[in-house]
Design an enzyme around this catalytic site. Sequence first.
Site, PDB file in Angstrom:
ATOM      1  N   ASP A   1     110.669   1.204  13.137  1.00  0.00           N
ATOM      2  CA  ASP A   1     110.922   0.281  14.251  1.00  0.00           C
ATOM      3  C   ASP A   1     109.760  -0.709  14.296  1.00  0.00           C
ATOM      4  O   ASP A   1     109.006  -0.753  15.242  1.00  0.00           O
ATOM      5  CB  ASP A   1     111.071   1.029  15.580  1.00  0.00           C
ATOM      6  CG  ASP A   1     109.836   1.833  15.956  1.00  0.00           C
ATOM      7  OD1 ASP A   1     109.049   2.188  15.054  1.00  0.00           O
ATOM      8  OD2 ASP A   1     109.647   2.113  17.153  1.00  0.00           O
TER       9      ASP A   1
ATOM     10  N   ASP B   1     103.601   0.447  12.370  1.00  0.00           N
ATOM     11  CA  ASP B   1     104.612   0.558  11.306  1.00  0.00           C
ATOM     12  C   ASP B   1     104.264  -0.401  10.175  1.00  0.00           C
ATOM     13  O   ASP B   1     104.398  -0.074   8.993  1.00  0.00           O
ATOM     14  CB  ASP B   1     106.002   0.205  11.827  1.00  0.00           C
ATOM     15  CG  ASP B   1     106.460   1.073  12.980  1.00  0.00           C
ATOM     16  OD1 ASP B   1     107.234   2.007  12.744  1.00  0.00           O
ATOM     17  OD2 ASP B   1     106.038   0.803  14.115  1.00  0.00           O
TER      18      ASP B   1
ATOM     19  N   ASP C   1     101.553   5.638  12.773  1.00  0.00           N
ATOM     20  CA  ASP C   1     102.567   5.786  11.725  1.00  0.00           C
ATOM     21  C   ASP C   1     101.963   5.954  10.338  1.00  0.00           C
ATOM     22  O   ASP C   1     102.586   6.523   9.439  1.00  0.00           O
ATOM     23  CB  ASP C   1     103.503   4.579  11.743  1.00  0.00           C
ATOM     24  CG  ASP C   1     104.311   4.495  13.023  1.00  0.00           C
ATOM     25  OD1 ASP C   1     104.547   5.549  13.645  1.00  0.00           O
ATOM     26  OD2 ASP C   1     104.694   3.378  13.412  1.00  0.00           O
TER      27      ASP C   1
END
Length: 319
Positions: free
Chosen positions: A11, A16, A251
């Site tokens: 996402d 990310d 992440d």
Amino acid sequence: MTKKFLVVDLDCGVDDAQALMMALAAPNVEILGITCCHGNTTVKNVCRNVLRVLQVCDRLEIPVYEGAYRSLLGQAIHADSYHGSDGLGEVPDPGAPGLDCLQKEHAVVAMLRIFSEHPGQVSLVATGPLTNLALAVNMDPTFPQKIKSLFIMGGNMESRGNVTVCGEFNFACDPEAAHIVLNTFDCPTYIATWEFTCRSKVPWAFYETWIYQDTRKAEFMRKISAYSEEFIKRCSNNPGEISTTGFVSCDSYAMAAAIDESFVTDAIKCGVHVELNGTLTRGMMVLDVTEKLQKKQKAVVMNKCDLEKFKCLLMAALK
């Protein structure tokens, strides 16, 4: 190092992007596809953000697929306060690739196809809500059996939440999806929880060295990270906030484990469960360390890691 084939489901917010750039820089990694999901921002923004990352890394040949635009029950939680309204620090880029660069195939269909074409050879790294994965296993119950390994950033291990009292963001965004994945996926599963990432933070001095490398990628990272860096500074006076005393790229820990399993130096192997009904605990991950649930499938919940390897992977990402 052994060649790793990955599909990345994300996402795309700032962390990310950091995780994706880490994988793109790893010489032993080949990304077969990137599937996009709602979460930090809308799925359209997520797709745009992925394309921006691929552009700065000169990797626009990697196929990108648009996936779920909301949770299984339709609730919407975004992380505007941390990632900005666009998910990538509110730094406009007039030269960014358009959505016409996306593949026409839906992310879930693409995921099922890729793993069917390469059964047992490809690992899946999931750094957002698990909606696409839940939809995939609902469409094909044999899907998990085709995955070599699943690496998740999400959930918690000490009941500490970051969006609710006990809920970590990715799981709180779609608790039903997390529940489905953790109860139906029987492939080897590795989880980087919120508390683990916060305990494994790196010093701000390293962050400064990392982000001020004299490269195009580092310049891009400085721009998109400024918004979240300011958010962290505002939170630094909160004694209950465990992530502000160092740099945490949540992440990236799951991605580091996917790139090099020896990154994880200690783990808890146990059954895991996601609470769906609690007023204060909905979305919380529960570790069944006493095996009262008698779950056959155990997850590997990361507990400690090699921070020097992590720093090397981060540094390489921006070179």
